[in-house]
Write a protein that holds these residues in place. Sequence first.
Motif, PDB file in Angstrom:
ATOM      1  N   UNK B 134     -45.365 -27.894 -12.149  1.00 47.34           N
ATOM      2  CA  UNK B 134     -46.730 -28.178 -12.632  1.00 47.34           C
ATOM      3  C   UNK B 134     -46.704 -28.132 -14.156  1.00 47.34           C
ATOM      4  N   UNK B 135     -47.686 -28.723 -14.797  1.00 49.64           N
ATOM      5  CA  UNK B 135     -47.726 -28.666 -16.262  1.00 49.64           C
ATOM      6  C   UNK B 135     -47.700 -27.226 -16.775  1.00 49.64           C
ATOM      7  N   UNK B 136     -48.308 -26.327 -15.996  1.00 48.58           N
ATOM      8  CA  UNK B 136     -48.357 -24.940 -16.445  1.00 48.58           C
ATOM      9  C   UNK B 136     -46.993 -24.253 -16.366  1.00 48.58           C
ATOM     10  N   UNK B 137     -46.217 -24.628 -15.368  1.00 44.42           N
ATOM     11  CA  UNK B 137     -44.858 -24.089 -15.284  1.00 44.42           C
ATOM     12  C   UNK B 137     -44.033 -24.582 -16.474  1.00 44.42           C
ATOM     13  N   UNK B 138     -44.236 -25.855 -16.808  1.00 41.75           N
ATOM     14  CA  UNK B 138     -43.531 -26.417 -17.962  1.00 41.75           C
ATOM     15  C   UNK B 138     -43.952 -25.688 -19.245  1.00 41.75           C
ATOM     16  N   UNK B 139     -45.261 -25.458 -19.349  1.00 42.74           N
ATOM     17  CA  UNK B 139     -45.781 -24.771 -20.535  1.00 42.74           C
ATOM     18  C   UNK B 139     -45.213 -23.357 -20.617  1.00 42.74           C
ATOM     19  N   UNK B 140     -45.166 -22.695 -19.481  1.00 45.09           N
ATOM     20  CA  UNK B 140     -44.597 -21.349 -19.440  1.00 45.09           C
ATOM     21  C   UNK B 140     -43.133 -21.379 -19.875  1.00 45.09           C
ATOM     22  N   UNK B 141     -42.412 -22.354 -19.386  1.00 46.26           N
ATOM     23  CA  UNK B 141     -40.987 -22.446 -19.715  1.00 46.26           C
ATOM     24  C   UNK B 141     -40.778 -22.634 -21.218  1.00 46.26           C
ATOM     25  N   UNK B 142     -41.678 -23.395 -21.822  1.00 46.17           N
ATOM     26  CA  UNK B 142     -41.575 -23.609 -23.263  1.00 46.17           C
ATOM     27  C   UNK B 142     -41.786 -22.314 -24.042  1.00 46.17           C
ATOM     28  N   UNK B 143     -42.719 -21.509 -23.576  1.00 43.57           N
ATOM     29  CA  UNK B 143     -43.115 -20.336 -24.358  1.00 43.57           C
ATOM     30  C   UNK B 143     -42.456 -19.023 -23.962  1.00 43.57           C
ATOM     31  N   UNK B 144     -42.104 -18.906 -22.664  1.00 42.86           N
ATOM     32  CA  UNK B 144     -41.760 -17.578 -22.143  1.00 42.86           C
ATOM     33  C   UNK B 144     -40.710 -16.876 -22.986  1.00 42.86           C
ATOM     34  N   UNK B 145     -41.099 -15.783 -23.609  1.00 48.81           N
ATOM     35  CA  UNK B 145     -40.109 -14.975 -24.307  1.00 48.81           C
ATOM     36  C   UNK B 145     -40.263 -13.507 -23.919  1.00 48.81           C
ATOM     37  N   UNK B 146     -41.187 -13.267 -23.005  1.00 46.29           N
ATOM     38  CA  UNK B 146     -41.359 -11.895 -22.549  1.00 46.29           C
ATOM     39  C   UNK B 146     -41.717 -11.900 -21.072  1.00 46.29           C
ATOM     40  N   UNK B 147     -41.489 -10.778 -20.462  1.00 40.24           N
ATOM     41  CA  UNK B 147     -41.732 -10.675 -19.033  1.00 40.24           C
ATOM     42  C   UNK B 147     -40.884  -9.557 -18.477  1.00 40.24           C
ATOM     43  N   UNK B 148     -40.492  -9.707 -17.254  1.00 46.46           N
ATOM     44  CA  UNK B 148     -39.746  -8.650 -16.591  1.00 46.46           C
ATOM     45  C   UNK B 148     -38.585  -9.222 -15.805  1.00 46.46           C
ATOM     46  N   UNK B 149     -37.472  -8.556 -15.894  1.00 41.82           N
ATOM     47  CA  UNK B 149     -36.341  -8.902 -15.044  1.00 41.82           C
ATOM     48  C   UNK B 149     -36.056  -7.703 -14.140  1.00 41.82           C
ATOM     49  N   UNK B 150     -36.078  -7.949 -12.840  1.00 40.21           N
ATOM     50  CA  UNK B 150     -35.751  -6.908 -11.863  1.00 40.21           C
ATOM     51  C   UNK B 150     -34.518  -7.370 -11.101  1.00 40.21           C
ATOM     52  N   UNK B 151     -33.479  -6.555 -11.130  1.00 40.53           N
ATOM     53  CA  UNK B 151     -32.275  -6.954 -10.390  1.00 40.53           C
ATOM     54  C   UNK B 151     -31.806  -5.789  -9.533  1.00 40.53           C
ATOM     55  N   UNK B 152     -31.592  -6.090  -8.258  1.00 42.96           N
ATOM     56  CA  UNK B 152     -31.162  -5.060  -7.319  1.00 42.96           C
ATOM     57  C   UNK B 152     -29.781  -5.416  -6.810  1.00 42.96           C
ATOM     58  N   UNK B 153     -28.827  -4.490  -6.964  1.00 49.12           N
ATOM     59  CA  UNK B 153     -27.489  -4.752  -6.433  1.00 49.12           C
ATOM     60  C   UNK B 153     -27.535  -4.641  -4.915  1.00 49.12           C
ATOM     61  N   UNK B 154     -26.557  -5.227  -4.255  1.00 46.96           N
ATOM     62  CA  UNK B 154     -26.536  -5.191  -2.796  1.00 46.96           C
ATOM     63  C   UNK B 154     -26.684  -3.765  -2.262  1.00 46.96           C
ATOM     64  N   UNK B 155     -27.525  -3.632  -1.260  1.00 43.11           N
ATOM     65  CA  UNK B 155     -27.683  -2.343  -0.591  1.00 43.11           C
ATOM     66  C   UNK B 155     -28.585  -1.346  -1.297  1.00 43.11           C
ATOM     67  N   UNK B 156     -29.114  -1.709  -2.442  1.00 40.03           N
ATOM     68  CA  UNK B 156     -29.943  -0.758  -3.186  1.00 40.03           C
ATOM     69  C   UNK B 156     -31.362  -0.712  -2.632  1.00 40.03           C
ATOM     70  N   UNK B 157     -31.812   0.502  -2.369  1.00 42.64           N
ATOM     71  CA  UNK B 157     -33.193   0.663  -1.941  1.00 42.64           C
ATOM     72  C   UNK B 157     -33.924   1.424  -3.048  1.00 42.64           C
ATOM     73  N   UNK B 158     -34.926   0.792  -3.626  1.00 50.74           N
ATOM     74  CA  UNK B 158     -35.630   1.454  -4.731  1.00 50.74           C
ATOM     75  C   UNK B 158     -36.641   2.431  -4.146  1.00 50.74           C
ATOM     76  N   UNK B 159     -36.564   3.663  -4.623  1.00 56.26           N
ATOM     77  CA  UNK B 159     -37.371   4.731  -4.025  1.00 56.26           C
ATOM     78  C   UNK B 159     -38.853   4.644  -4.341  1.00 56.26           C
TER      79      UNK B 159
END
Lengths: 250, 445
Positions: B134-159
Amino acid sequence: MLEVKDLHVTVEDKAILKGLNLTVNAGEVHAIMGPNGAGKSTLSAVIAGKDGYEVTQGTILFEGQDVLEMEIEERARAGLLLGFQYPIEIPGVKNIYLLKAALNAARAARGEGEIPAPEFMKLVREKSAQMKMDTSFLQRAVNEGFSGGEKKRNEILQMLVLQPKLAMLDEIDSGLDIDAMKVVAEGVNSLRSADRAILMVTHYQRLLNHIEPDRVHVLVDGRIAKSGDKDLALELEARGYDWVLEESVA
Amino acid sequence: MSAPERFLERLTARRAEDPSWVAARRQAGAARFEALGFPTRRDEEWKYTDVRRIAEGDFALATDAGYDAEGFEVQRLELDAYRLVLVDGVFSAELSRLEGLPAGVVVEPLSQALADNHEAVGGSLGRLAGVDFSPFTALNTAFADEGVVVRLSPGTVVDKPIYVLMLSRAGGQPVMSHPRVLIEAGARSEATVVEHYTGEPEAANFTNVVTEVLLERSAIVDHYKLQETGSSDMHVASIHVEQARDSRFASFNLHLGGALVRNDLVADLNAEGAETTYNGLFFVQGRQHVDNHTLVNHNAPRTFSNENYKGILDERSHGVFNGKVFVKKDAQQIEAYQNNANLLLSDRAEIDTKPELVIYADDVKCSHGATTGQLDEEAVYALRTRGIDEPMARALLTLAFAGEVMERVKLNAVAERVERAVAGRLPERFNLADLVETAEAVQES
Ligand SMILES: Nc1ncnc2c1ncn2[C@@H]1O[C@H](COP(=O)(O)OP(=O)(O)O)[C@@H](O)[C@H]1O
Ligand SMILES: [Mg+2]
């Protein structure tokens, strides 16, 4: 306790009650009998405050208060409770939640705080047991999927928890088998006390074998045509209603 | 100057230090956005939602993350969680609490991942949410410089839940933010992620967020989105989910706030055993507008989806539900259920609903339905005859309507917010399934 004077009620411009008088004192059990369509449910609905009924004349006093000036919920909080002829299903509202909200509303009206959870649970479990209802009913939505008899028992359960001063029971016996009838009757009888009253609406005498009334009234054509003691109910059972009407016209 | 040009102008002042792959992404996003322009109502996907209030706005970019401490305490959820906070799209280290994360879990601001020139993140970002969506996804892609990255390794259960709090400030020139959320759940990992949008009641900003969730084999992710910004805020979001074999995803899409809200939710069930549940609830009043577009793609056999969206509309609000379930050719033994029910509390409120099943396989169990109705006045009366006052009776019945969705909400702090918004203050959590058990436990102890 309850004083109905010269009550005239119309529904959609049709006169249903035409000058009804009734006095119920504390400690008494009254039965209102009468043929289908006589206006029995109309009377209890008007006292409870249901929409669609126009009071064109007369007064209803409950402990000296003008009932017709009170909101529906105020009437209940003041101790005036109606058990429905056809209790409706309320999907998504748990029985337990209804009981708790209703009880706390009545307590708040009396200036009391909310009932503590353990005390509340003790109360509803005790009353459920009395009505021979499994506690699983408490977690179910109000009347949803209940059998006819279960719905009626649920009405009485609400009465037992809320302890009304005046319990009005509209055809509480309809749809009950004999065992359920006994449970319901015992429930109602446990409400009897010197400072409470019960007003039963029925067109069968059968119920009155289990809950013995002090007074029996015959409602015919929008008026109390005859009143008497419990023997009147037996006479009605034997002779039907027509003679009462003839007698009253005569 | 066209509206897209005006928006993109803000980009040039920004981030000369991007790694080259990030710069290339931005350029692609900007070019796409410029070519597409803002959607109009002639666009089938935007038929009921007019975004001119966004397109005609003049939004700056925030440069700091200061926030009123008192407001923060009131607005944040009472959640025992790992917390990451953005204020108008700017990361606040001060308000975030990321200590004690278990091994195998990364939760970090996107800016950090970009600064570290994180290869894995570079590979995943934008894989599900392409600039063509969508145009908004494109707009986000142009600007996005902040946000959150969550990465879970295999088998990890977050408490504990991972709580992403996005705050919107009032006063001064309205701002726009284009946060990006990336969740990568490795095989057999489990996590609950909460995206919470709130802020100062007078805020009139524009948030344009894109979330991507990748679930590897047998991963389990509960994704909550609670949107309760003030009644002048504008919010456009898309959530893109990709699921591998036997993975389980549940979305809780709860919208209470904002002037103009558009939410897209798309899940691709790409391998057998993948299961997705969409729980949606929106409650709008005043002149609020909320548009939910959902899509489930059953791309593989033996995949399962269950969708239940409920809308409660008061006053002159407007709601849109457009739910599509797509079953690919030869994707057999699918189960797909979809339900949309709406409750109109006012006769001036309006709902446009369009459930849609598109099925190219024959061995499928599918159902869908949409209903719109009002509160049952007989039930209001029945409750009042038990001493429950009218507003409370209506509140109980309104919550009862939301019941099937709310019963699934496992986070009490979230459920309470929703129940309070919908019904005002109630004695305790209405949909708590185990009220009896809880009370019994109290009694026994
Ligand atoms: N809501 C209503 N609309 C129209 N007529 C009604 C309504 N309620 C009651 N009536 C009429 O009023 C009369 C009395 O009804 P009701 O009070 O239910 O009688 P009972 O309970 O004694 O059998 C009947 O003729 C019935 O058809
Ligand atoms: Mg009747």
